[in-house]
Design a protein around this motif. Sequence first.
Motif, PDB file in Angstrom:
ATOM      1  N   PRO A 108       3.308  30.527  -8.586  1.00 43.51           N
ATOM      2  CA  PRO A 108       3.561  29.224  -9.125  1.00 43.51           C
ATOM      3  C   PRO A 108       4.654  29.297 -10.250  1.00 43.51           C
ATOM      4  O   PRO A 108       4.655  30.428 -10.926  1.00 43.51           O
ATOM      5  CB  PRO A 108       2.300  28.817  -9.864  1.00 43.51           C
ATOM      6  N   GLY A 109       5.581  28.215 -10.375  1.00 43.89           N
ATOM      7  CA  GLY A 109       6.643  28.386 -11.380  1.00 43.89           C
ATOM      8  C   GLY A 109       6.283  28.918 -12.540  1.00 43.89           C
ATOM      9  O   GLY A 109       6.948  29.341 -13.460  1.00 43.89           O
ATOM     10  N   ILE A 110       4.959  28.351 -13.365  1.00 47.44           N
ATOM     11  CA  ILE A 110       4.746  28.452 -14.480  1.00 47.44           C
ATOM     12  C   ILE A 110       4.543  29.960 -15.002  1.00 47.44           C
ATOM     13  O   ILE A 110       4.749  30.230 -16.079  1.00 47.44           O
ATOM     14  CB  ILE A 110       3.207  27.738 -14.776  1.00 47.44           C
ATOM     15  N   LEU A 111       4.305  30.908 -13.873  1.00 55.62           N
ATOM     16  CA  LEU A 111       4.267  32.195 -14.385  1.00 55.62           C
ATOM     17  C   LEU A 111       5.518  32.907 -14.704  1.00 55.62           C
ATOM     18  O   LEU A 111       5.723  33.769 -15.508  1.00 55.62           O
ATOM     19  CB  LEU A 111       3.952  32.970 -13.016  1.00 55.62           C
ATOM     20  N   PHE A 112       6.756  32.257 -14.458  1.00 52.27           N
ATOM     21  CA  PHE A 112       8.053  32.590 -14.849  1.00 52.27           C
ATOM     22  C   PHE A 112       8.417  31.994 -16.201  1.00 52.27           C
ATOM     23  O   PHE A 112       9.384  32.397 -16.790  1.00 52.27           O
ATOM     24  CB  PHE A 112       9.041  32.329 -13.912  1.00 52.27           C
ATOM     25  N   LEU A 113       7.733  31.072 -16.923  1.00 56.38           N
ATOM     26  CA  LEU A 113       8.125  30.348 -18.193  1.00 56.38           C
ATOM     27  C   LEU A 113       8.052  31.328 -19.254  1.00 56.38           C
ATOM     28  O   LEU A 113       9.201  31.464 -19.960  1.00 56.38           O
ATOM     29  CB  LEU A 113       7.127  29.265 -18.486  1.00 56.38           C
ATOM     30  N   LEU A 114       6.981  31.981 -19.507  1.00 49.54           N
ATOM     31  CA  LEU A 114       6.948  33.049 -20.573  1.00 49.54           C
ATOM     32  C   LEU A 114       7.935  34.098 -20.432  1.00 49.54           C
ATOM     33  O   LEU A 114       8.784  34.604 -21.319  1.00 49.54           O
ATOM     34  CB  LEU A 114       5.579  33.382 -20.949  1.00 49.54           C
ATOM     35  N   PRO A 115       8.044  34.767 -19.311  1.00 47.62           N
ATOM     36  CA  PRO A 115       9.013  35.877 -19.168  1.00 47.62           C
ATOM     37  C   PRO A 115      10.360  35.428 -19.435  1.00 47.62           C
ATOM     38  O   PRO A 115      11.274  36.104 -19.954  1.00 47.62           O
ATOM     39  CB  PRO A 115       8.852  36.259 -17.694  1.00 47.62           C
ATOM     40  N   LEU A 116      10.824  34.136 -18.786  1.00 48.54           N
ATOM     41  CA  LEU A 116      12.176  33.673 -19.154  1.00 48.54           C
ATOM     42  C   LEU A 116      12.447  33.563 -20.528  1.00 48.54           C
ATOM     43  O   LEU A 116      13.405  33.771 -20.842  1.00 48.54           O
ATOM     44  CB  LEU A 116      12.207  32.342 -18.182  1.00 48.54           C
ATOM     45  N   TYR A 117      11.500  32.963 -21.318  1.00 49.89           N
ATOM     46  CA  TYR A 117      11.931  32.486 -22.498  1.00 49.89           C
ATOM     47  C   TYR A 117      11.868  33.895 -23.337  1.00 49.89           C
ATOM     48  O   TYR A 117      13.005  33.775 -24.171  1.00 49.89           O
ATOM     49  CB  TYR A 117      10.492  31.928 -23.096  1.00 49.89           C
ATOM     50  N   SER A 134      20.358  26.603 -24.278  1.00 48.40           N
ATOM     51  CA  SER A 134      21.755  26.326 -23.736  1.00 48.40           C
ATOM     52  C   SER A 134      21.912  25.753 -22.253  1.00 48.40           C
ATOM     53  O   SER A 134      20.815  25.647 -21.429  1.00 48.40           O
ATOM     54  CB  SER A 134      22.721  27.516 -23.796  1.00 48.40           C
ATOM     55  N   TYR A 135      23.173  25.229 -21.912  1.00 48.13           N
ATOM     56  CA  TYR A 135      22.861  24.760 -20.503  1.00 48.13           C
ATOM     57  C   TYR A 135      22.970  26.024 -19.436  1.00 48.13           C
ATOM     58  O   TYR A 135      22.382  25.812 -18.570  1.00 48.13           O
ATOM     59  CB  TYR A 135      24.472  24.005 -20.149  1.00 48.13           C
ATOM     60  N   LEU A 136      23.718  26.980 -19.760  1.00 44.38           N
ATOM     61  CA  LEU A 136      23.762  28.079 -18.899  1.00 44.38           C
ATOM     62  C   LEU A 136      22.201  28.607 -18.742  1.00 44.38           C
ATOM     63  O   LEU A 136      21.813  28.987 -17.681  1.00 44.38           O
ATOM     64  CB  LEU A 136      24.685  29.320 -19.785  1.00 44.38           C
ATOM     65  N   GLY A 137      21.295  28.684 -19.972  1.00 43.99           N
ATOM     66  CA  GLY A 137      20.159  29.266 -19.702  1.00 43.99           C
ATOM     67  C   GLY A 137      19.389  28.428 -18.719  1.00 43.99           C
ATOM     68  O   GLY A 137      18.341  28.690 -17.863  1.00 43.99           O
ATOM     69  N   LEU A 138      19.405  27.073 -18.870  1.00 42.40           N
ATOM     70  CA  LEU A 138      18.661  26.028 -17.898  1.00 42.40           C
ATOM     71  C   LEU A 138      19.116  26.107 -16.581  1.00 42.40           C
ATOM     72  O   LEU A 138      18.464  26.155 -15.699  1.00 42.40           O
ATOM     73  CB  LEU A 138      18.937  24.575 -18.657  1.00 42.40           C
ATOM     74  N   ILE A 139      20.396  26.127 -16.425  1.00 49.62           N
ATOM     75  CA  ILE A 139      20.986  26.367 -14.961  1.00 49.62           C
ATOM     76  C   ILE A 139      20.524  27.497 -14.286  1.00 49.62           C
ATOM     77  O   ILE A 139      19.955  27.505 -13.182  1.00 49.62           O
ATOM     78  CB  ILE A 139      22.488  26.386 -15.000  1.00 49.62           C
ATOM     79  N   ILE A 140      20.527  28.729 -15.050  1.00 52.57           N
ATOM     80  CA  ILE A 140      19.815  29.901 -14.414  1.00 52.57           C
ATOM     81  C   ILE A 140      18.223  29.618 -13.944  1.00 52.57           C
ATOM     82  O   ILE A 140      18.167  30.452 -12.939  1.00 52.57           O
ATOM     83  CB  ILE A 140      20.161  31.221 -15.247  1.00 52.57           C
ATOM     84  N   THR A 141      17.638  29.243 -14.941  1.00 50.30           N
ATOM     85  CA  THR A 141      16.186  29.032 -14.619  1.00 50.30           C
ATOM     86  C   THR A 141      15.935  28.026 -13.461  1.00 50.30           C
ATOM     87  O   THR A 141      15.181  28.469 -12.672  1.00 50.30           O
ATOM     88  CB  THR A 141      15.717  28.089 -15.773  1.00 50.30           C
ATOM     89  N   TYR A 142      16.901  26.970 -13.127  1.00 47.20           N
ATOM     90  CA  TYR A 142      16.749  25.915 -11.993  1.00 47.20           C
ATOM     91  C   TYR A 142      17.196  26.911 -10.656  1.00 47.20           C
ATOM     92  O   TYR A 142      16.620  26.394  -9.667  1.00 47.20           O
ATOM     93  CB  TYR A 142      17.435  24.614 -12.130  1.00 47.20           C
ATOM     94  N   LEU A 143      18.212  27.775 -10.907  1.00 42.48           N
ATOM     95  CA  LEU A 143      18.466  28.558  -9.637  1.00 42.48           C
ATOM     96  C   LEU A 143      17.411  29.284  -9.248  1.00 42.48           C
ATOM     97  O   LEU A 143      17.082  29.684  -8.078  1.00 42.48           O
ATOM     98  CB  LEU A 143      19.846  29.374 -10.142  1.00 42.48           C
ATOM     99  N   THR A 144      16.506  30.077 -10.124  1.00 43.49           N
ATOM    100  CA  THR A 144      15.316  30.716  -9.766  1.00 43.49           C
ATOM    101  C   THR A 144      14.359  29.802  -8.656  1.00 43.49           C
ATOM    102  O   THR A 144      13.755  30.354  -8.076  1.00 43.49           O
ATOM    103  CB  THR A 144      14.550  31.191 -10.830  1.00 43.49           C
ATOM    104  N   PHE A 145      14.419  28.732  -9.007  1.00 42.72           N
ATOM    105  CA  PHE A 145      13.655  27.613  -8.066  1.00 42.72           C
ATOM    106  C   PHE A 145      14.303  27.226  -6.746  1.00 42.72           C
ATOM    107  O   PHE A 145      13.623  27.265  -5.861  1.00 42.72           O
ATOM    108  CB  PHE A 145      13.211  26.415  -8.957  1.00 42.72           C
ATOM    109  N   ALA A 146      15.630  27.030  -7.089  1.00 44.50           N
ATOM    110  CA  ALA A 146      16.213  26.208  -5.841  1.00 44.50           C
ATOM    111  C   ALA A 146      16.644  27.250  -4.923  1.00 44.50           C
ATOM    112  O   ALA A 146      16.832  26.995  -3.579  1.00 44.50           O
ATOM    113  CB  ALA A 146      17.334  25.189  -6.302  1.00 44.50           C
ATOM    114  N   LEU A 147      17.366  28.361  -5.374  1.00 49.49           N
ATOM    115  CA  LEU A 147      18.397  29.389  -4.415  1.00 49.49           C
ATOM    116  C   LEU A 147      17.369  30.177  -3.491  1.00 49.49           C
ATOM    117  O   LEU A 147      17.828  30.053  -2.658  1.00 49.49           O
ATOM    118  CB  LEU A 147      18.648  30.393  -5.282  1.00 49.49           C
TER     119      LEU A 147
END
Length: 271
Positions: A108-117, A134-147
């Motif tokens: 589940p995606g929520i497991l990555f929330l604290l590590p990414l933060y 930042s935009y870059l941080g959010l873009i990298i975050t969404y790449l972990t889901f979509a890629l």
Amino acid sequence: MFRRVTLALITLFALFPVFIILETSVKPLKDVENTFQWIPSHVTFSPYADIWSTVPLLHYFVNSLIVSTASTVVAVTLAIFAGYAISRFEFRGRRAFSFAVLSTQMFPGILFLLPLYLIYVNIGRTIGINLYGSYLGLIITYLTFALPFSVWMLAGFFSSIPRELEEAAMVDGTSPWGALFRIVLPVARPGIIAVAVFAFMTAWGEVLFASVLTTESTRTLAIGLQEYATEGNTAWNQLMAAAVVVSLPVVIVFLALQRHLIRGLTSGSVK
């Protein structure tokens, strides 16, 4: 007959919330605030005008557009090359890489929330690269889901394309890169469109990570909608009007690309 009735009931059940959103967006606040009225006392479109002044919705709209578009472009670009490599080439670690891509979908995606933060905050403190807020941080975050899903889907789609097409092109003098861009990618257009729509929708409507990893300057639409509800009052009609406005880009893109999307989701499932 039974099938038609069942489908009609399912359709009504699915469309009922949409009807409530549309109806509430053209009601005066008094028809919603105290006692909900099914029939509005009068129809008003003032909530659609007020949503831009009550909350900086345009700023949030631009933020969401930047993040969603950038993450979509990067995800599609990387997925094309990774999916093509998995589909066409034999290399050491190919199976392990494919398994690693698929295994990310098990958690589940929520497991990555604290590590990414923690990663973003520590990178900002030690290296000075500001990823949190930042935009870059959010873009990298969404790449972990979509890629991962994009790579897996395009690999299956590329596998359904006959290799003979590329071989014939290379016999005629086309380089391997030319065969990819001139032959494979045009044929794989439905799959690429499906991946792009998936990546865009993933970033556009995400709430959990955006609520933690953004600041006031980078806040997206999904988080900005919450500002219509304050401690003392909730502008329900404006909230529903904003929800309609926020949903329009995704609905328009989906309807415009629906034919390609359905073909892309089904064509790559069989070889």
